[in-house]
Design a protein around this motif. Structure first.
Motif, PDB file in Angstrom:
ATOM      1  N   HIS A 128       0.867  -1.183   0.000  1.00 30.14           N
ATOM      2  CA  HIS A 128       0.000   0.000   0.000  1.00 30.14           C
ATOM      3  C   HIS A 128       0.899   1.227   0.000  1.00 30.14           C
ATOM      4  N   THR A 179       1.336   5.746  -0.152  1.00 20.89           N
ATOM      5  CA  THR A 179       0.749   7.080  -0.060  1.00 20.89           C
ATOM      6  C   THR A 179       0.770   7.684  -1.469  1.00 20.89           C
ATOM      7  N   LYS A 180       0.036   8.778  -1.641  1.00 22.01           N
ATOM      8  CA  LYS A 180       0.014   9.480  -2.922  1.00 22.01           C
ATOM      9  C   LYS A 180       1.430   9.903  -3.313  1.00 22.01           C
ATOM     10  N   GLN A 224     -11.561  -1.334  -2.937  1.00 21.48           N
ATOM     11  CA  GLN A 224     -10.149  -1.700  -3.039  1.00 21.48           C
ATOM     12  C   GLN A 224      -9.874  -2.217  -4.455  1.00 21.48           C
ATOM     13  N   GLU A 272      -4.770   4.922  -2.535  1.00 16.91           N
ATOM     14  CA  GLU A 272      -3.654   5.380  -1.723  1.00 16.91           C
ATOM     15  C   GLU A 272      -4.071   5.454  -0.252  1.00 16.91           C
ATOM     16  N   ARG A 273      -3.100   5.285   0.638  1.00 18.70           N
ATOM     17  CA  ARG A 273      -3.358   5.315   2.081  1.00 18.70           C
ATOM     18  C   ARG A 273      -2.538   6.423   2.729  1.00 18.70           C
ATOM     19  N   PRO A 274      -2.868   6.752   3.985  1.00 13.20           N
ATOM     20  CA  PRO A 274      -2.070   7.781   4.669  1.00 13.20           C
ATOM     21  C   PRO A 274      -0.655   7.300   5.012  1.00 13.20           C
ATOM     22  N   GLU A 275      -0.433   5.973   4.948  1.00 14.98           N
ATOM     23  CA  GLU A 275       0.875   5.435   5.327  1.00 14.98           C
ATOM     24  C   GLU A 275       1.224   4.245   4.429  1.00 14.98           C
ATOM     25  N   GLN A 287       2.746   0.605   3.418  1.00 12.56           N
ATOM     26  CA  GLN A 287       2.757  -0.665   4.144  1.00 12.56           C
ATOM     27  C   GLN A 287       3.086  -1.796   3.172  1.00 12.56           C
ATOM     28  N   SER A 340      -3.467  -5.084   9.459  1.00 11.62           N
ATOM     29  CA  SER A 340      -3.166  -4.026   8.497  1.00 11.62           C
ATOM     30  C   SER A 340      -3.301  -2.660   9.171  1.00 11.62           C
ATOM     31  N   GLY A 341      -2.329  -1.780   8.949  1.00 15.20           N
ATOM     32  CA  GLY A 341      -2.376  -0.439   9.517  1.00 15.20           C
ATOM     33  C   GLY A 341      -1.532  -0.307  10.766  1.00 15.20           C
TER      34      GLY A 341
END
Lengths: 202, 202
Positions: free
Chosen positions: B29, B31-32, B54, B79-82, B84, B104-105
């Protein structure tokens, strides 16, 4: 009591109710003739395995399938009447071979592969299997656990990612040492670490 | 009744008492910003995944660790904030990284790695985990199965190498579709095939 003596005592007590677990990596068994073709000589023992009389060899082979190959694969001795390649289902994906899940020695109609050694190579018509998870033990231990040869039991793992494995086959011989044998898929699925124990559930 | 209708009915009935199983391959995963660094642009969806919203991306990355690398690794969007990286323990062996088993996360203090894309590369300080096995479901399904968010249950697999997985975490959201998520170690350990089902044991 000394710490070492206490630990030995604890291990002996645990061994009365639990079975030590082991993860078996991919490996190959060879006939005398196959060893000669691959290496130009017989097998060279370097380290005994947990099962009495069995040993890891100095020789290594490459296992090749239609989609890929695995290099530096362990060869276990002594020589056997029939060649056999034990891989995980993950390894099968790499090789492009779908191994049936079988007990060691049961290679009838299993897929083949190519073995490459330092001095030569061999095309096996069959012999590639994923080892059926199993438990080795002596007749005395079988009596204590109340199980018989070939019996299918469940195994509770005391591991980081605990699992109850079903379809675990009991194998009994006076030549065996007590040990649960898992492949690496199974070992990783339960978070196995060297020294972990399992409990037989019947 | 038509065969197709019967099959659909059987599936609907099974879905009342069982949960469909899925094997998650290794994936990343991003981030932008990370996507922009690796590919020079944002993520490109190519196929929706079972969880609504997803998707699998066109972009692929190489994951590198101290001992080796895995190429052609799937990137999942959005995209995610972090960032992984979810790998199996087997993959960890290849990379020379020991990932903690986490949901996850939850990447705090997890090991890092290097990600290589077509246009650039990134060194992650942390983010490499092995996914804790889990079950996605909606609040309605949770009610029917009698479970709550975060509850740890057992899962009986109806697979070729049956297993009862312990330590399976229930994750509930109205955005979820019902699915058990295993990694490939776990999927191979239970002989999973697409279309297999599992039963929640509480």
């Amino acid at each position: 009591m000394e710490k070492e003596s206490l630990e030995a005592l604890a291990e002996a007590v645990l061994g009365q109710i639990l079975v030590p677990m082991e993860a078996s990596g991919r490996h190959v068994h060879l006939t005398k003739e196959q060893a000669r073709t691959l290496f130009g000589h017989g097998l060279t023992p370097v380290r005994p395995l947990s099962q009495p009389g069995q040993y890891l060899c100095k020789e290594r082979v490459t296992v090749a399938g239609p989609k890929g190959k695995l290099s530096n694969v362990a060869v276990l001795g002594p020589e056997r009447p029939e060649g056999q390649v034990e891989i995980s289902l993950t390894d099968g994906k790499t090789l492009g071979i779908q191994p049936p899940v079988r007990l060691s020695g049961d290679v009838k109609s299993s897929p083949g592969c190519v073995l490459v050694g330092e001095q030569g190579e061999i095309a096996l018509d069959c012999g590639v299997i994923a080892a059926q998870r199993h438990i080795h033990m002596t007749p005395e231990e079988a009596k204590r656990f109340g199980v018989t040869d070939g019996q299918v039991v469940r195994l509770q793992t005391y591991t980081r990612r605990p699992v109850v494995f079903q379809d675990v086959t009991v194998r009994i011989s006076p030549k065996f040492a007590p040990a649960v044998h898992l492949d690496y898929d199974e070992a990783n699925a339960c978070g196995f670490r060297a020294g972990d124990w399992g409990r037989i559930l019947t």
